[in-house]
Motif scaffolding. Structure first.
Motif, PDB file in Angstrom:
ATOM      1  N   LYS A  26     -10.940  11.079  -1.300  1.00  8.53           N
ATOM      2  CA  LYS A  26      -9.601  10.555  -1.561  1.00  8.53           C
ATOM      3  C   LYS A  26      -8.889  11.334  -2.669  1.00  8.53           C
ATOM      4  O   LYS A  26      -7.682  11.569  -2.598  1.00  8.53           O
ATOM      5  CB  LYS A  26      -9.685   9.074  -1.927  1.00  8.53           C
ATOM      6  CG  LYS A  26      -8.339   8.379  -1.943  1.00  8.53           C
ATOM      7  CD  LYS A  26      -8.499   6.878  -1.867  1.00  8.53           C
ATOM      8  CE  LYS A  26      -7.157   6.182  -1.692  1.00  8.53           C
ATOM      9  NZ  LYS A  26      -7.302   4.724  -1.542  1.00  8.53           N
ATOM     10  N   THR A  27      -9.625  11.731  -3.713  1.00  5.47           N
ATOM     11  CA  THR A  27      -9.012  12.436  -4.836  1.00  5.47           C
ATOM     12  C   THR A  27      -8.983  13.946  -4.627  1.00  5.47           C
ATOM     13  O   THR A  27      -8.189  14.645  -5.267  1.00  5.47           O
ATOM     14  CB  THR A  27      -9.767  12.136  -6.140  1.00  5.47           C
ATOM     15  OG1 THR A  27     -11.130  12.585  -6.019  1.00  5.47           O
ATOM     16  CG2 THR A  27      -9.752  10.643  -6.433  1.00  5.47           C
ATOM     17  N   ARG A  52     -15.357  -0.048  -8.452  1.00  2.74           N
ATOM     18  CA  ARG A  52     -14.118   0.468  -9.034  1.00  2.74           C
ATOM     19  C   ARG A  52     -14.408   1.735  -9.840  1.00  2.74           C
ATOM     20  O   ARG A  52     -15.421   1.821 -10.530  1.00  2.74           O
ATOM     21  CB  ARG A  52     -13.490  -0.589  -9.943  1.00  2.74           C
ATOM     22  CG  ARG A  52     -12.134  -0.182 -10.535  1.00  2.74           C
ATOM     23  CD  ARG A  52     -11.710  -1.158 -11.618  1.00  2.74           C
ATOM     24  NE  ARG A  52     -11.615  -2.520 -11.120  1.00  2.74           N
ATOM     25  CZ  ARG A  52     -10.515  -3.056 -10.593  1.00  2.74           C
ATOM     26  NH1 ARG A  52      -9.417  -2.324 -10.508  1.00  2.74           N
ATOM     27  NH2 ARG A  52     -10.501  -4.298 -10.179  1.00  2.74           N
ATOM     28  N   ASP A 105      -9.699   4.729  -7.075  1.00  2.00           N
ATOM     29  CA  ASP A 105      -9.974   3.985  -5.846  1.00  2.00           C
ATOM     30  C   ASP A 105     -10.809   2.755  -6.160  1.00  2.00           C
ATOM     31  O   ASP A 105     -11.471   2.664  -7.200  1.00  2.00           O
ATOM     32  CB  ASP A 105     -10.726   4.862  -4.847  1.00  2.00           C
ATOM     33  CG  ASP A 105     -10.602   4.346  -3.414  1.00  2.00           C
ATOM     34  OD1 ASP A 105      -9.770   3.450  -3.178  1.00  2.00           O
ATOM     35  OD2 ASP A 105     -11.341   4.824  -2.541  1.00  2.00           O
ATOM     36  N   ASN A 125       0.478   4.145  -2.734  1.00  2.00           N
ATOM     37  CA  ASN A 125       0.212   5.538  -2.371  1.00  2.00           C
ATOM     38  C   ASN A 125       1.250   6.475  -2.981  1.00  2.00           C
ATOM     39  O   ASN A 125       0.925   7.576  -3.445  1.00  2.00           O
ATOM     40  CB  ASN A 125       0.202   5.689  -0.853  1.00  2.00           C
ATOM     41  CG  ASN A 125      -0.980   4.995  -0.204  1.00  2.00           C
ATOM     42  OD1 ASN A 125      -1.970   4.680  -0.859  1.00  2.00           O
ATOM     43  ND2 ASN A 125      -0.884   4.738   1.086  1.00  2.00           N
ATOM     44  N   ARG A 142     -16.349   8.542  -0.808  1.00  2.00           N
ATOM     45  CA  ARG A 142     -14.963   8.109  -0.611  1.00  2.00           C
ATOM     46  C   ARG A 142     -14.086   8.581  -1.773  1.00  2.00           C
ATOM     47  O   ARG A 142     -12.954   9.026  -1.563  1.00  2.00           O
ATOM     48  CB  ARG A 142     -14.932   6.583  -0.488  1.00  2.00           C
ATOM     49  CG  ARG A 142     -13.535   5.979  -0.363  1.00  2.00           C
ATOM     50  CD  ARG A 142     -13.629   4.466  -0.354  1.00  2.00           C
ATOM     51  NE  ARG A 142     -12.335   3.834  -0.521  1.00  2.00           N
ATOM     52  CZ  ARG A 142     -11.626   3.290   0.463  1.00  2.00           C
ATOM     53  NH1 ARG A 142     -12.069   3.312   1.705  1.00  2.00           N
ATOM     54  NH2 ARG A 142     -10.456   2.710   0.221  1.00  2.00           N
ATOM     55  N   LEU A 143     -14.593   8.494  -3.002  1.00  2.00           N
ATOM     56  CA  LEU A 143     -13.832   8.932  -4.167  1.00  2.00           C
ATOM     57  C   LEU A 143     -13.501  10.415  -4.088  1.00  2.00           C
ATOM     58  O   LEU A 143     -12.349  10.826  -4.320  1.00  2.00           O
ATOM     59  CB  LEU A 143     -14.632   8.655  -5.445  1.00  2.00           C
ATOM     60  CG  LEU A 143     -14.541   7.257  -6.044  1.00  2.00           C
ATOM     61  CD1 LEU A 143     -15.547   7.117  -7.183  1.00  2.00           C
ATOM     62  CD2 LEU A 143     -13.129   6.991  -6.562  1.00  2.00           C
ATOM     63  N   SER A 202      -6.626  -2.610  -3.349  1.00  2.00           N
ATOM     64  CA  SER A 202      -6.247  -1.202  -3.266  1.00  2.00           C
ATOM     65  C   SER A 202      -4.796  -1.007  -3.676  1.00  2.00           C
ATOM     66  O   SER A 202      -4.463  -0.067  -4.418  1.00  2.00           O
ATOM     67  CB  SER A 202      -6.475  -0.688  -1.842  1.00  2.00           C
ATOM     68  OG  SER A 202      -6.112   0.665  -1.733  1.00  2.00           O
ATOM     69  N   LEU A 224     -13.342  -0.211  -3.774  1.00  2.00           N
ATOM     70  CA  LEU A 224     -13.954  -0.436  -2.467  1.00  2.00           C
ATOM     71  C   LEU A 224     -14.741  -1.734  -2.500  1.00  2.00           C
ATOM     72  O   LEU A 224     -15.586  -1.934  -3.384  1.00  2.00           O
ATOM     73  CB  LEU A 224     -14.885   0.726  -2.099  1.00  2.00           C
ATOM     74  CG  LEU A 224     -15.580   0.639  -0.733  1.00  2.00           C
ATOM     75  CD1 LEU A 224     -14.553   0.617   0.396  1.00  2.00           C
ATOM     76  CD2 LEU A 224     -16.547   1.809  -0.551  1.00  2.00           C
ATOM     77  N   ARG A 283       0.478   6.891  -6.635  1.00  2.00           N
ATOM     78  CA  ARG A 283      -0.706   7.739  -6.829  1.00  2.00           C
ATOM     79  C   ARG A 283      -0.350   9.217  -6.644  1.00  2.00           C
ATOM     80  O   ARG A 283      -0.877  10.083  -7.344  1.00  2.00           O
ATOM     81  CB  ARG A 283      -1.807   7.336  -5.853  1.00  2.00           C
ATOM     82  CG  ARG A 283      -2.563   6.073  -6.244  1.00  2.00           C
ATOM     83  CD  ARG A 283      -3.799   5.874  -5.389  1.00  2.00           C
ATOM     84  NE  ARG A 283      -4.642   4.796  -5.900  1.00  2.00           N
ATOM     85  CZ  ARG A 283      -4.716   3.587  -5.359  1.00  2.00           C
ATOM     86  NH1 ARG A 283      -3.986   3.309  -4.282  1.00  2.00           N
ATOM     87  NH2 ARG A 283      -5.493   2.658  -5.877  1.00  2.00           N
ATOM     88  N   GLN A 290       0.821  -1.207   0.000  1.00  2.00           N
ATOM     89  CA  GLN A 290       0.000   0.000   0.000  1.00  2.00           C
ATOM     90  C   GLN A 290       0.860   1.263   0.000  1.00  2.00           C
ATOM     91  O   GLN A 290       0.501   2.275  -0.617  1.00  2.00           O
ATOM     92  CB  GLN A 290      -0.929   0.005   1.213  1.00  2.00           C
ATOM     93  CG  GLN A 290      -2.003   1.093   1.163  1.00  2.00           C
ATOM     94  CD  GLN A 290      -2.918   0.952  -0.026  1.00  2.00           C
ATOM     95  OE1 GLN A 290      -3.583  -0.071  -0.195  1.00  2.00           O
ATOM     96  NE2 GLN A 290      -2.963   1.963  -0.879  1.00  2.00           N
TER      97      GLN A 290
END
Length: 239
Positions: free
Chosen positions: A127-128, A95, A105, A64, A123-124, A194, A107, A67, A60
């Motif tokens: 996170k973005t 997705r 992302d 990260n 969440r998208l 993820s 989930l 990303r 992860q």
């Protein structure tokens, strides 16, 4: 953006061995034992259990880092959900894929109702840190209900034929699912997917749109970015 490479304190193996094993596992549909065999062929003795621990610890973090180094998600997001089996029970993998095939992302959830779609939308965006101009989905009504509540100003296109980009992105998940003989828990599936969605797409440029020299040059750049993120020493050029 500069990123701090993970700490390898207490690990006896070189950083390049650890990072390469983690990259192999998340880039290709391989099992831990297959990664062990590939490394043995190269003269590196490492057990599959050690590979598993490295992937759990660093996967992860690498994802990260990658990303953070890529551009912000595009203005068009393709969303799709597909069922996956976890301990014999059906769960749903949600997705998002932008127009450049980046995966902002994923989930794993128990359902695919309005509440699940709403949770994924929120969440998208969190996170973005951005909101798309267009969201493309299939005809699942949960998307429309959640869209009207969470992002009503965003254009929503609902058409089965427009969402092949997200559906095609599920193919690697199916391949990994077979290699792993299924997922054992929701948490394990979420962690693996993820990390993989942050690593694998970064090393799959649009090969069919590139000449061979351009593809090699692009991959060289991406490998250099990976080495910076993982802290592995750069590899010398070969003829």
């Amino acid at each position: 953006m500069e990123s701090v490479s993970p700490s390898y304190r207490g690990h006896r193996c070189p950083v390049e061995v650890i990072s390469h094993c983690v990259w192999l596992y998340h880039r290709f549909p391989l099992s831990f034992r297959e990664v062990e065999e590939l490394m043995l062929q190269r003269g590196v003795i490492v057990s599959y259990e050690t590979v598993r621990r490295w992937c759990a610890k660093f996967g992860q973090a690498y994802a990260n880092g990658l990303r953070r180094r890529r551009p912000r998600p595009g203005e068009r997001w393709h969303l799709d959900e597909v069922f996956i089996k976890i301990n014999g029970e059906h769960k749903y993998l949600w997705r998002a894929v932008d127009q450049d095939d980046n995966v902002p992302d994923v989930l794993v959830q128990n359902r695919r109702d309005k509440a699940a779609a709403r949770r994924f939308f929120r969440r998208l965006m969190k996170k973005t840190g951005t909101v798309p101009r267009v969201v493309v989905t299939d005809k699942l009504r949960s998307y429309g209900a959640a869209h009207r509540e969470v992002m009503p100003s965003v254009e929503h296109r609902s058409h089965q034929g427009l969402n092949n980009q997200a559906e095609n992105s599920h193919q690697l998940t199916r391949q990994c699912e077979r290699a792993m003989k299924g997922f054992r828990s929701i948490g394990g599936a979420q962690r693996f997917l993820s990390a993989s969605s942050g690593i694998s797409p970064r090393f799959r440029p649009h090969r069919h749109l590139m000449t061979a020299p351009d593809h090699r040059a692009e991959m060289t750049i991406r490998f250099a970015i990976r080495d910076q993120i993982t802290g592995a020493p750069g590899r010398p050029a070969t003829v």
